[in-house]
Design an enzyme around this catalytic site. Structure first.
Site: not given
Ligand code: NAP
Length: 243
Positions: A170, A166
């Site tokens: 990033k 990860y």
């Molecule tokens: P999340 O709730 O797990 O949602 C991730 C989304 O990405 C889901 O809709 C998932 O689809 C989709 N996804 C994964 N692989 C994919 C693919 N190959 N093609 C299309 N869609 C795909 O995560 P989140 O927390 O909202 O994260 C959103 C972004 O913020 C990510 O890039 C993550 O790395 C970043 N981020 C999050 C955090 C945090 O604390 N949450 C912190 C830093 C950065 P499915 O439903 O089909 O799995």
């Protein structure tokens, strides 16, 4: 692309495509921009989840539609761009939000290279390939913007041996941001990275201190309010942070 009630692909309306927007930060960003009058296109790899998300936003009064888009698959990205072009002439903002965090129990000393490559396919190459595919539509917008959802784990100071694929994905996504911003500066396309902080989603888990509203705030700001001249930078809480 499944059209939804209220969708009017007019040139005057601002359009945003958000990958992985069926849940989490992506969905909340779509909800906020939809409520502000944007035409929102939900990108999702699972059609049922994407349709349900677009329907929920449409029922709340937004102009929302769904497009099937698996960012880990080049044919899926190509198909999505073609489908998009059937309904829209231009894309104002692309938010590369889709991401995975598959590093539980992993370490930089032992993680197989194949697992690193797999994470890159979604978190890094997915964002790059999606941007490449949608560039023809972005170039037709007046103030085109690309927003890459990075992470504090992608900062040089944040690289953690226990979160190997990860962090590297990033960190390299930030490199993609820098290179795209330089390649597209003359064409007026702004490209930035942002960190949402630690957010309560399926990825962030229930102990995270931030709500999805807080996590989506900087993405919404970068899409709509940030000066167009800001490009090639990394943001958290609407402020520039170090790479
Ligand atoms: P999340 O709730 O797990 O949602 C991730 C989304 O990405 C889901 O809709 C998932 O689809 C989709 N996804 C994964 N692989 C994919 C693919 N190959 N093609 C299309 N869609 C795909 O995560 P989140 O927390 O909202 O994260 C959103 C972004 O913020 C990510 O890039 C993550 O790395 C970043 N981020 C999050 C955090 C945090 O604390 N949450 C912190 C830093 C950065 P499915 O439903 O089909 O799995």
């Amino acid at each position: 692309m499944a059209k939804r009630k209220g969708l009017q692909p007019e040139d005057s309306a601002r359009t945003v495509l958000i990958t992985g927007a069926n849940k989490g930060i992506g969905f909340e960003t779509a909800r906020q921009l939809g409520a502000a009058g944007w035409v929102v296109i939900i990108g999702a790899r699972r059609a049922k989840a994407g349709r349900e998300a677009a329907t929920a936003l449409s029922e709340a009064g937004a102009a929302a539609s769904f497009i099937e888009l698996d960012v880990a698959s080049t044919p899926s990205i190509t198909r999505a761009a073609t489908e998009f072009g059937k309904s829209f002439r231009k894309l104002d903002v692309l938010i590369n939000n889709a991401g995975i965090y598959p590093d539980e129990g992993r370490n930089i000393l032992s993680i197989p290279r194949e697992e690193i490559a797999e994470t890159f396919q979604t978190n890094t190459f997915g964002a790059l390939a999606t941007t490449q595919a949608f560039l023809p539509y972005l170039r037709k917008a007046a103030k085109p913007r690309v927003i890459n959802l990075s992470s504090g784990y992608g900062q040089l100071d944040g690289l953690s041996p226990g979160v190997p694929s990860y962090c590297l994905s990033k960190l390299t996504l930030n490199g993609v941001t820098l290179m795209l911003s330089r390649a597209l500066q003359d064409q007026g396309v702004a490209v930035n990275s942002m960190s949402p902080g630690w957010v309560r989603t399926d990825m962030g888990g229930p102990s995270a201190p931030r709500s999805v509203e807080q996590g989506a705030d900087t993405a919404v700001w970068l899409a709509s309010e940030a000066p167009q001249e800001l490009t090639g930078k990394f943001f958290e809480d609407r402020r520039e942070i170090p790479w």
